[in-house]
Motif scaffolding. Structure first.
Motif, PDB file in Angstrom:
ATOM      1  N   GLY A 118       0.815  -1.210   0.000  1.00 47.14           N
ATOM      2  CA  GLY A 118       0.000   0.000   0.000  1.00 47.14           C
ATOM      3  C   GLY A 118       0.845   1.254   0.000  1.00 47.14           C
ATOM      4  O   GLY A 118       0.578   2.202  -0.742  1.00 47.14           O
ATOM      5  N   LEU A 119       1.892   1.274   0.837  1.00 47.51           N
ATOM      6  CA  LEU A 119       2.799   2.422   0.877  1.00 47.51           C
ATOM      7  C   LEU A 119       3.479   2.632  -0.472  1.00 47.51           C
ATOM      8  O   LEU A 119       3.603   3.761  -0.962  1.00 47.51           O
ATOM      9  CB  LEU A 119       3.852   2.217   1.971  1.00 47.51           C
ATOM     10  CG  LEU A 119       3.395   2.469   3.407  1.00 47.51           C
ATOM     11  CD1 LEU A 119       4.437   1.953   4.397  1.00 47.51           C
ATOM     12  CD2 LEU A 119       3.136   3.955   3.631  1.00 47.51           C
ATOM     13  N   VAL A 142       0.829   4.053  -2.920  1.00 48.44           N
ATOM     14  CA  VAL A 142       0.503   5.453  -2.616  1.00 48.44           C
ATOM     15  C   VAL A 142       1.657   6.365  -3.030  1.00 48.44           C
ATOM     16  O   VAL A 142       1.450   7.416  -3.646  1.00 48.44           O
ATOM     17  CB  VAL A 142       0.195   5.627  -1.112  1.00 48.44           C
ATOM     18  CG1 VAL A 142       0.167   7.103  -0.723  1.00 48.44           C
ATOM     19  CG2 VAL A 142      -1.141   4.975  -0.766  1.00 48.44           C
ATOM     20  N   TRP A 143       2.888   5.951  -2.701  1.00 48.57           N
ATOM     21  CA  TRP A 143       4.064   6.758  -3.082  1.00 48.57           C
ATOM     22  C   TRP A 143       4.191   6.863  -4.606  1.00 48.57           C
ATOM     23  O   TRP A 143       4.441   7.941  -5.150  1.00 48.57           O
ATOM     24  CB  TRP A 143       5.314   6.122  -2.484  1.00 48.57           C
ATOM     25  CG  TRP A 143       6.593   6.784  -2.906  1.00 48.57           C
ATOM     26  CD1 TRP A 143       7.096   7.963  -2.458  1.00 48.57           C
ATOM     27  CD2 TRP A 143       7.508   6.297  -3.888  1.00 48.57           C
ATOM     28  NE1 TRP A 143       8.280   8.240  -3.084  1.00 48.57           N
ATOM     29  CE2 TRP A 143       8.562   7.250  -3.972  1.00 48.57           C
ATOM     30  CE3 TRP A 143       7.546   5.163  -4.695  1.00 48.57           C
ATOM     31  CZ2 TRP A 143       9.639   7.078  -4.834  1.00 48.57           C
ATOM     32  CZ3 TRP A 143       8.629   5.001  -5.559  1.00 48.57           C
ATOM     33  CH2 TRP A 143       9.650   5.950  -5.616  1.00 48.57           C
ATOM     34  N   ALA A 174       1.816   6.460  -6.975  1.00 46.20           N
ATOM     35  CA  ALA A 174       0.738   7.249  -7.560  1.00 46.20           C
ATOM     36  C   ALA A 174       0.926   8.732  -7.264  1.00 46.20           C
ATOM     37  O   ALA A 174       0.703   9.584  -8.139  1.00 46.20           O
ATOM     38  CB  ALA A 174      -0.611   6.763  -7.027  1.00 46.20           C
ATOM     39  N   THR A 175       1.355   9.062  -6.035  1.00 40.05           N
ATOM     40  CA  THR A 175       1.568  10.463  -5.662  1.00 40.05           C
ATOM     41  C   THR A 175       2.663  11.093  -6.511  1.00 40.05           C
ATOM     42  O   THR A 175       2.542  12.236  -6.974  1.00 40.05           O
ATOM     43  CB  THR A 175       1.940  10.575  -4.169  1.00 40.05           C
ATOM     44  OG1 THR A 175       0.898   9.983  -3.383  1.00 40.05           O
ATOM     45  CG2 THR A 175       2.117  12.023  -3.759  1.00 40.05           C
ATOM     46  N   LEU A 223      -4.209   5.378  -5.990  1.00 41.05           N
ATOM     47  CA  LEU A 223      -4.081   6.012  -4.685  1.00 41.05           C
ATOM     48  C   LEU A 223      -5.089   5.414  -3.703  1.00 41.05           C
ATOM     49  O   LEU A 223      -4.760   5.112  -2.544  1.00 41.05           O
ATOM     50  CB  LEU A 223      -4.297   7.519  -4.828  1.00 41.05           C
ATOM     51  CG  LEU A 223      -3.712   8.453  -3.765  1.00 41.05           C
ATOM     52  CD1 LEU A 223      -2.216   8.250  -3.610  1.00 41.05           C
ATOM     53  CD2 LEU A 223      -4.028   9.891  -4.118  1.00 41.05           C
ATOM     54  N   MET A 224      -6.321   5.226  -4.177  1.00 47.51           N
ATOM     55  CA  MET A 224      -7.365   4.657  -3.329  1.00 47.51           C
ATOM     56  C   MET A 224      -7.064   3.196  -2.994  1.00 47.51           C
ATOM     57  O   MET A 224      -7.237   2.757  -1.847  1.00 47.51           O
ATOM     58  CB  MET A 224      -8.729   4.761  -4.030  1.00 47.51           C
ATOM     59  CG  MET A 224      -9.884   4.202  -3.208  1.00 47.51           C
ATOM     60  SD  MET A 224     -11.500   4.543  -3.936  1.00 47.51           S
ATOM     61  CE  MET A 224     -11.395   3.594  -5.461  1.00 47.51           C
ATOM     62  N   GLY A 250      -4.104   1.785  -2.898  1.00 47.76           N
ATOM     63  CA  GLY A 250      -2.983   1.773  -1.968  1.00 47.76           C
ATOM     64  C   GLY A 250      -3.427   2.087  -0.546  1.00 47.76           C
ATOM     65  O   GLY A 250      -2.996   1.434   0.411  1.00 47.76           O
ATOM     66  N   THR A 251      -4.307   3.071  -0.408  1.00 50.06           N
ATOM     67  CA  THR A 251      -4.834   3.422   0.915  1.00 50.06           C
ATOM     68  C   THR A 251      -5.626   2.267   1.510  1.00 50.06           C
ATOM     69  O   THR A 251      -5.539   1.977   2.707  1.00 50.06           O
ATOM     70  CB  THR A 251      -5.728   4.670   0.816  1.00 50.06           C
ATOM     71  OG1 THR A 251      -4.991   5.741   0.207  1.00 50.06           O
ATOM     72  CG2 THR A 251      -6.198   5.118   2.190  1.00 50.06           C
TER      73      THR A 251
END
Length: 251
Positions: free
Chosen positions: A98-99, A102-103, A105-106, A200-201, A203-204
């Motif tokens: 997940g991290l 998220v990283w 995609a960000t 992002l979603m 990953g969260t």
């Protein structure tokens, strides 16, 4: 062989197989979005090969993991406790995946918002290094989804042949859909941002699952489907405006 023949004659086995195939295909959507965005950063002549090799190796990895299904199931056993939650290896894998997502995609959203900041575009810099970086990242994320889906599959059926058949069919569908989806995303720039928002979603959600908060997958995919529908309506509206403008120019 006798077990396979027995399963082939069992209606319950066929229901389990179809259910698992649908589940694997739906879970594979997450992977396909990531693969499409990642491989679209490669030179055009290398994209199809990267997708095929990445998905092919992912199939081999999933089948290998199925061969160690007894060990995979043990990953749910608690390893340590922190913040009032007993963490297992599965939780830690989901948290790490997940991290990472998220990283990733960000970083890519940042690059899309500010294209002049090439120094922060990790995906592009990785793509320059060739196949190894892209395929390595595909396999890394597929490992996270594989562990989760295999544990779910074990809860649905105890029969290994059914799991193997479901994985082979699902990965074949991914292989066939990868290039059309990647081309569609490339042709429609606004879809890229939507796809990154999906990552992002997802990953969260993986991080929440790793922390012990169960997020029903139905809610996640319903939100994704609704967002995709809205974007499709926006695309239809834009195309209609373009057609009207072209018609006015012709007259």
């Amino acid at each position: 062989m006798q077990e396979i023949l027995t399963l082939a004659q069992s209606p319950e086995a066929w229901v389990a197989l179809i259910t698992l195939i649908v589940m694997e295909v739906v879970l594979g959507i997450d992977n396909l979005i990531f693969i499409s965005i990642l491989t679209n950063k490669l030179p055009p002549q290398n994209r199809v090969s990267a997708r095929r090799i990445g998905i092919g190796l992912a199939l081999i990895m999933r089948l290998a993991l199925l061969g160690t299904v007894a060990w995979i199931v043990q990953l749910t056993e608690p390893v340590f406790e922190a913040l009032g939650h007993a963490f297992s290896w599965k939780d830690m894998i989901l948290l790490a995946g997940g991290l990472f997502l998220v990283w990733k995609a960000t970083k890519e959203i940042h690059h899309n918002v500010d294209p002049s900041d090439h120094g922060e575009d990790f995906i592009a810099s990785s793509a320059i290094n060739g196949f190894a970086a892209a395929i390595g990242q595909i396999l890394l994320l597929d490992l996270v989804f594989s562990v989760d889906s295999i544990i779910t599959a074990v809860g649905m059926t105890p029969h290994l042949p059914i799991m193997v058949a479901a994985v082979i069919v699902a990965v074949t569908v991914m292989l066939l859909a990868a290039t059309p989806l990647a081309n569609f995303i490339e042709r429609n720039p606004t879809i890229v941002m939507l796809a990154l928002a999906f990552l992002l979603m997802i990953g969260t959600t993986l991080m929440a699952e790793g922390m012990g908060f169960h997020v029903p997958k139905g809610y996640v995919y319903a939100a994704m489907a609704f967002s995709a529908l809205v974007e499709m309506l926006n695309m239809m509206a834009r195309n209609a405006r373009l057609r009207r403008q072209q018609a006015k120019k012709l007259h």
